[in-house]
Design an enzyme around this catalytic site. Sequence first.
Site, PDB file in Angstrom:
ATOM      1  CB  SER A 140      -0.726  -0.017   1.403  1.00 32.44           C
ATOM      2  OG  SER A 140      -1.291   1.159   1.521  1.00 32.44           O
ATOM      3  CE1 TYR A 154      -4.372  -2.177   5.300  1.00 36.06           C
ATOM      4  CE2 TYR A 154      -3.357  -0.273   4.569  1.00 36.06           C
ATOM      5  CZ  TYR A 154      -4.164  -1.125   4.380  1.00 36.06           C
ATOM      6  OH  TYR A 154      -4.313  -1.251   2.765  1.00 36.06           O
TER       7      TYR A 154
END
Length: 252
Positions: A140, A154
């Site tokens: 990401s 995350y």
Amino acid sequence: MRTNILITGASSGLGAEMARQFAAKGHHLALTARRLERLEALREEILAAHPDIEVVVYQLDVNDHDQVFATVTQAIGDLGGLDRVIVNAGLGKGGRIGTGKFHANKETAETNFIAAMAQCEAAMEHFYERKAGHLVVISSVSAMRGMPSSMAAYAATKAGIAHLAEGIRMDLVGRSGLDITVTTIYPGYIASEMNEKVEQEQKLMVDTETGVRAMVKAIDKEVDNAAVPAWPWLPLGQVLKHAPRGIARKLI
Ligand SMILES: NC(=O)c1ccc[n+]([C@@H]2O[C@H](COP(=O)([O-])OP(=O)(O)OC[C@H]3O[C@@H](n4cnc5c(N)ncnc54)[C@H](OP(=O)(O)O)[C@@H]3O)[C@@H](O)[C@H]2O)c1
């Protein structure tokens, strides 16, 4: 040449759309997720459009590590080997560190990192054995920098799997006779179930098909690293990485 691709987390979002786009290119697919009925519906949809390819689906919770190895082995048997494994299953639960959200952060850490490591292990064992293969991990843009609030755990998991992928690449340096490549994809905001309720991301969000087309292009090129879509995420990722913390914090 026949190309067999296994995608984890293929029941929705980026995984399901990667399945559609790779099917349209004539690749054979092994699709996994916990929601088997979603996978079965996707298989029907794909086979209706592309009856010449093979699509197998398996119910798999990636946090059941024994099952990860068993499912990869089964897919290898059912399709006659795997050419590419895409480690995509992930989730974005979490809360600011220090606010009692340990269990949500832990679930994200286990799914996005430990379970991803199990998937990489299973894939690489197969690739080393056949001396060829393409491992793809879905990281990401949030991996570029420590992220505040509910993104903290995350982002750390996504940095973790990007480093894991680079470590696997390091293992391949100087080893002759191996045709193994490793690609790390850093998506920006692409519409999916994960981010459909997150309002502040909407300005930079692209639709699923557009975002995944950029992912598939980078995956097919077998590049080491790709921020996708490249605009604006390639420059924005670098700004996030290098900007003074106060400025980076305002961008997030
Ligand atoms: N969309 C974005 O903007 C974006 C940006 C950066 C990175 N990513 C990454 O892209 C990947 C796909 O996410 P998405 O955006 O497509 O979200 P999504 O629509 O929520 O899809 C997540 C997928 O992961 C699967 N999954 C979650 N936990 C699992 C588990 N324990 N076992 C097996 N499968 C599991 C889900 O399937 P089941 O629930 O059926 O198991 C689902 O298919 C994730 O790794 C995410 O971090 C997305």
